[in-house]
Design a protein around this motif. Structure first.
Motif, PDB file in Angstrom:
ATOM      1  N   HIS A  58       1.009  -1.054  -0.270  1.00 12.08           N
ATOM      2  CA  HIS A  58      -0.059   0.181  -0.234  1.00 12.08           C
ATOM      3  C   HIS A  58       0.881   1.089   0.520  1.00 12.08           C
ATOM      4  O   HIS A  58       2.047   1.258   1.226  1.00 12.08           O
ATOM      5  N   ILE A  59       0.310   2.632  -0.582  1.00 10.90           N
ATOM      6  CA  ILE A  59       1.538   2.994  -1.106  1.00 10.90           C
ATOM      7  C   ILE A  59       0.463   4.728  -0.723  1.00 10.90           C
ATOM      8  O   ILE A  59      -0.272   4.729  -1.103  1.00 10.90           O
ATOM      9  N   ASP A  60       1.128   5.397  -0.318  1.00  8.54           N
ATOM     10  CA  ASP A  60       0.457   6.845   0.596  1.00  8.54           C
ATOM     11  C   ASP A  60       1.597   7.659   0.723  1.00  8.54           C
ATOM     12  O   ASP A  60       2.089   8.055   1.239  1.00  8.54           O
ATOM     13  N   SER A  73       9.936   6.483   1.099  1.00  7.60           N
ATOM     14  CA  SER A  73      10.964   6.138   0.235  1.00  7.60           C
ATOM     15  C   SER A  73      10.589   6.760  -1.362  1.00  7.60           C
ATOM     16  O   SER A  73       9.337   6.149  -1.237  1.00  7.60           O
ATOM     17  N   HIS A  74      10.595   8.298  -1.474  1.00  9.04           N
ATOM     18  CA  HIS A  74      10.251   8.994  -2.668  1.00  9.04           C
ATOM     19  C   HIS A  74       9.809   7.923  -3.759  1.00  9.04           C
ATOM     20  O   HIS A  74       9.881   7.432  -4.565  1.00  9.04           O
ATOM     21  N   ALA A  75      12.091   7.129  -3.528  1.00 10.10           N
ATOM     22  CA  ALA A  75      12.071   6.368  -5.023  1.00 10.10           C
ATOM     23  C   ALA A  75      11.129   5.360  -4.731  1.00 10.10           C
ATOM     24  O   ALA A  75      10.969   5.179  -6.317  1.00 10.10           O
ATOM     25  N   LEU A  76      11.155   4.445  -3.894  1.00 13.92           N
ATOM     26  CA  LEU A  76      10.804   2.994  -3.857  1.00 13.92           C
ATOM     27  C   LEU A  76       9.666   3.494  -4.638  1.00 13.92           C
ATOM     28  O   LEU A  76       7.965   2.503  -5.352  1.00 13.92           O
ATOM     29  N   ALA A  77       8.569   4.314  -4.133  1.00 15.30           N
ATOM     30  CA  ALA A  77       7.347   4.684  -4.649  1.00 15.30           C
ATOM     31  C   ALA A  77       7.347   4.718  -5.479  1.00 15.30           C
ATOM     32  O   ALA A  77       6.011   4.500  -6.359  1.00 15.30           O
ATOM     33  N   LYS A  78       7.891   5.279  -5.788  1.00 14.22           N
ATOM     34  CA  LYS A  78       8.134   5.581  -7.851  1.00 14.22           C
ATOM     35  C   LYS A  78       7.754   4.547  -8.574  1.00 14.22           C
ATOM     36  O   LYS A  78       7.516   4.499  -9.189  1.00 14.22           O
TER      37      LYS A  78
END
Length: 219
Positions: A58-60, A73-78
């Motif tokens: 789940h990504i928020d 982590s912005h990079a992993l979320a992207k």
């Protein structure tokens, strides 16, 4: 979650990758002979093993609930945008290469360098083989595997290694994590790869071949 484990046959050797890891800007016959001698000495020294499990994600924003851990982590979320599941895996080629590196560090630094390069190529080839196999399994479902993403890359904390090793702690992987968050055997990899639909993959990975140093889609 069900954890699976598989021992692989040796992946094809990518000689150009070995030369690249060794820092060779040109391939001279002398270098080739050195590499081939070291490759011959590694025969029977590797054990290609991968353990893996799938988890919902789940990504928020830049916050991710990976089921087995929560991380920012912005990079992993992207990288995982559009994915509802992830593939978590631990790959290793065993201690054999570490023993060769240690032995030759004392008597032949040149050989030690070649063994380092061979070990790097072998573990990367194993990861590629594993991901390609999983990708083929997903294709009939209209899904595809995202490029793998490891702790310590970009803004993904290396400390995530602790939670990853908790997942695999009951498996006899032969891989251990020390207090500095370094793995033994050294030629081991932990990684997360998103599972998404093929359409989503194509949309999200359109910059995947760019040369930007901070591109989260680069391996």
């Amino acid at each position: 979650m069900v954890i699976q484990k598989k021992i692989y046959l040796p992946p094809p050797v990518q000689e150009r990758e070995i030369f690249r890891y060794a820092g060779c800007r040109e391939i001279k016959e002398e270098f080739r002979q050195q590499m081939e001698e070291c490759l011959a000495e590694t025969k029977g020294k590797f054990q290609y093993q991968v353990c893996w499990a799938e988890y919902p994600v789940h990504i928020d924003g830049d916050k991710l609930d990976l089921t087995f851990a929560r991380v920012k982590s912005h990079a992993l979320a992207k990288n995982l945008a559009g994915c509802e599941k992830i593939l978590l895996f631990l790959a290793t080629i065993g201690l054999g290469i570490d023993r060769l590196i240690t032995r030759y560090s004392r008597v032949s630094p040149v050989k030690a360098l070649w063994f380092q390069a061979i070990g790097a190529e072998r573990i990367e080839s194993l990861c590629d083989l594993f991901c390609e196999e999983r990708d083929r399994e997903l294709l009939p479902k209209g899904q595809q595997l995202r490029p793998r993403f490891s702790p310590g890359y970009g803004d993904l904390p290396l400390a995530l290694q602790k939670e990853i090793f908790c997942v695999f702690e009951r498996e006899k992987t032969g891989v251990f994590l020390n207090e500095s968050l370094l793995m033994t055997p050294s030629k081991s990899v932990t990684a997360i790869a998103g599972i998404g639909t093929k359409k989503e993959i194509q949309k999200e990975e359109k910059c995947g071949s760019c040369q930007k140093a901070d591109c989260p889609f680069k391996r």
